[in-house]
Motif scaffolding. Structure first.
Motif, PDB file in Angstrom:
ATOM      1  N   GLU A  35      -3.200 -10.528 -11.281  1.00  0.00           N
ATOM      2  CA  GLU A  35      -2.213  -9.516 -10.694  1.00  0.00           C
ATOM      3  C   GLU A  35      -1.883  -8.279 -11.472  1.00  0.00           C
ATOM      4  O   GLU A  35      -1.942  -8.466 -12.821  1.00  0.00           O
ATOM      5  CB  GLU A  35      -0.764 -10.137 -10.275  1.00  0.00           C
ATOM      6  N   THR A  36      -2.099  -7.202 -10.860  1.00  0.00           N
ATOM      7  CA  THR A  36      -1.830  -5.970 -11.860  1.00  0.00           C
ATOM      8  C   THR A  36      -0.176  -5.996 -12.083  1.00  0.00           C
ATOM      9  O   THR A  36       0.470  -6.458 -11.059  1.00  0.00           O
ATOM     10  CB  THR A  36      -1.948  -4.619 -10.739  1.00  0.00           C
ATOM     11  N   HIS A  80       0.762  -1.338   0.056  1.00  0.00           N
ATOM     12  CA  HIS A  80       0.027   0.003   0.009  1.00  0.00           C
ATOM     13  C   HIS A  80       0.955   1.289   0.162  1.00  0.00           C
ATOM     14  O   HIS A  80       1.750   1.343   0.667  1.00  0.00           O
ATOM     15  CB  HIS A  80      -0.836   0.009   1.195  1.00  0.00           C
ATOM     16  N   GLU A  87      -4.850  -6.635  -6.522  1.00  0.00           N
ATOM     17  CA  GLU A  87      -5.268  -5.412  -5.960  1.00  0.00           C
ATOM     18  C   GLU A  87      -6.884  -4.976  -6.539  1.00  0.00           C
ATOM     19  O   GLU A  87      -7.351  -5.482  -7.363  1.00  0.00           O
ATOM     20  CB  GLU A  87      -4.634  -4.235  -6.571  1.00  0.00           C
ATOM     21  N   SER A 125      -7.427   1.454  -1.610  1.00  0.00           N
ATOM     22  CA  SER A 125      -7.442   0.215  -2.232  1.00  0.00           C
ATOM     23  C   SER A 125      -7.323  -0.964  -1.220  1.00  0.00           C
ATOM     24  O   SER A 125      -7.181  -0.784  -0.008  1.00  0.00           O
ATOM     25  CB  SER A 125      -6.215   0.030  -3.052  1.00  0.00           C
ATOM     26  N   GLN A 135      -9.754  -2.007  -6.447  1.00  0.00           N
ATOM     27  CA  GLN A 135      -9.813  -0.662  -6.541  1.00  0.00           C
ATOM     28  C   GLN A 135     -11.660  -0.507  -6.634  1.00  0.00           C
ATOM     29  O   GLN A 135     -12.026  -0.770  -7.664  1.00  0.00           O
ATOM     30  CB  GLN A 135      -9.226  -0.109  -7.459  1.00  0.00           C
ATOM     31  N   ILE A 164      -5.815  -5.040  -0.871  1.00  0.00           N
ATOM     32  CA  ILE A 164      -4.895  -6.017  -1.495  1.00  0.00           C
ATOM     33  C   ILE A 164      -5.440  -7.614  -0.862  1.00  0.00           C
ATOM     34  O   ILE A 164      -5.586  -7.425   0.148  1.00  0.00           O
ATOM     35  CB  ILE A 164      -3.593  -5.628  -1.155  1.00  0.00           C
TER      36      ILE A 164
END
Length: 389
Positions: A266-267, A187, A226, A211, A228, A213
């Motif tokens: 995953e980002t 974060h 993540e 956010s 959002q 996680i």
């Protein structure tokens, strides 16, 4: 398919910092900044009235209620934890013991019946645990900042502590000692809430960076996904195990229900480059290429789908990418925008407005009820079964 507002519980003079639904009863237990502990029971009129109204010596910052033993642990602004036993009819509370657990405000408490431990974090940057039978302090650990998130895994005796620096610390607890297992940070703001799923062995962390996680600890792949979906800091998290849905609430008043039963991605890591990785235009700090090509340097952006460093012209489009956690539209490069299908844009979360700035939530899975307490000093009870089912 919206949550149904069942009732409002009003009467507190200050913010209700924490509250819990009483299982198998039409009741709510609340602790407030106004120094009161109240047990609200529903009367025949349909309204909730305090069957217990108890004043404490200091503002009540947090609580933990164990329905099996009816043990109520209350954290105070002066660092004390006071334990009470509630009567079967919830009309009386009897003080059992008090611990001087911290030097300043108690932030979180967990009572672990299996171990007979009381775990707590405080503004004094300490995590401590006490024996609930003897009242004796068993041990402590200094965190890097004041900790707002606290979760415990009974099976492995691992404790998760999330603090204001944005770090999550994992400790292994023994009877009178603890050892650091690892720390992780994802974060950009402080950790405000933690939620542990002991079945899937997944830890969720909410943050002031808006956010959430999802840390896949049990999968042993180090995956961090993540989510959002809030426009302000995430204040509280709860998990519905039977439907694999995460409930997050925030200072924006939003109640977001996330479907965690989908395969998420995953980002990507953001890539570094001195020029746009699509059109090769230099970024504004790349003086040599600007001089050689006689071009004005551009501002750097990043595509949220591929992670490439791109200029504004090559990333003029926006798209939601729910499977990567982006329920709102985010910047993507033009080629990624063309590749995202309508199926990939299908939402994996539902959004609801609680109409108050939420500071805490409690979910009763047996009835599908959600309790939210807000800065407006009001407690709201919601029927979540239309959404969490």
């Amino acid at each position: 398919r919206k949550p149904l507002l069942l009732n409002k519980v009003e009467g507190s003079q200050e913010v209700v910092n924490m509250a819990a639904i009483v299982p198998k009863e039409d009741g709510v237990i609340s602790v407030s900044e106004d120094r009161t502990v109240r047990v609200w029971l529903k009367r025949d009129s349909g309204q909730y009235w305090p069957s217990i109204y108890h004043a404490m010596p200091s503002p009540c910052s947090c609580m933990s209620f164990n329905p099996e033993t009816r043990r109520l642990s209350i954290g105070l602004d002066n660092g004390t934890i006071s334990e009470f036993i509630l009567s079967e009819d919830y009309n009386k509370m009897t003080l059992v013991k008090s611990y001087q657990a911290h030097q300043s405000r108690v932030i979180m408490i967990l009572f672990v019946l299996e171990m007979e431990w009381v775990l707590s974090t405080g503004q004094d940057k300490h995590f401590t645990w006490h024996c609930s039978e003897s009242g004796q302090r068993l041990g402590g650990y200094r965190t890097s900042a004041g900790a707002c998130g606290l979760q415990f895994d009974v099976e492995t005796r691992h404790v998760f502590v999330g603090d204001h620096s944005g770090q999550v610390t994992i400790l292994k607890l023994e009877q009178e000692s603890c050892s650091l297992v690892t720390t992780f940070k994802g974060h950009t703001g402080g950790v405000t809430a933690l939620c542990w799923d002991p079945i899937q062995r997944v830890l969720f962390s909410g943050s002031s960076d808006h956010s959430i996680i999802m840390w896949d600890i049990g999968g042993r792949k180090g995956t961090a996904i993540e989510l959002q979906g809030h426009n302000d800091k995430v204040q509280s998290l709860s998990y519905a195990h039977h439907t694999r849905q995460l409930i997050s609430c925030g200072a924006d008043g939003g109640i977001v229900v996330w479907n965690m039963d989908v395969e998420r991605q995953e980002t990507p890591e953001w890539l570094d480059s001195d020029s746009c990785q699509k059109c090769d235009q230099p970024f504004f700090w790349n003086f040599k290429q600007m001089w050689d090509s006689k071009k004005i340097g551009l501002r750097q952006h990043h595509c949220r789908k591929c992670g490439k460093a791109v200029c504004g012209k090559c990333s003029s489009k926006r798209s939601s990418i729910p499977l990567m956690g982006f329920e709102f539209e985010v910047r993507v490069c033009d080629s990624c925008h063309e590749s995202i299908t309508d199926e990939e844009r299908a939402p994996t979360a539902t959004f609801h407005d609680s109409k108050h700035n939420i500071v805490h939530v409690h979910f009763d899975a047996t009835r599908g009820w959600l309790l939210t307490s807000g800065t407006d000093k009001v407690i709201k009870l919601w029927d979540m079964t239309p959404v969490v089912s």
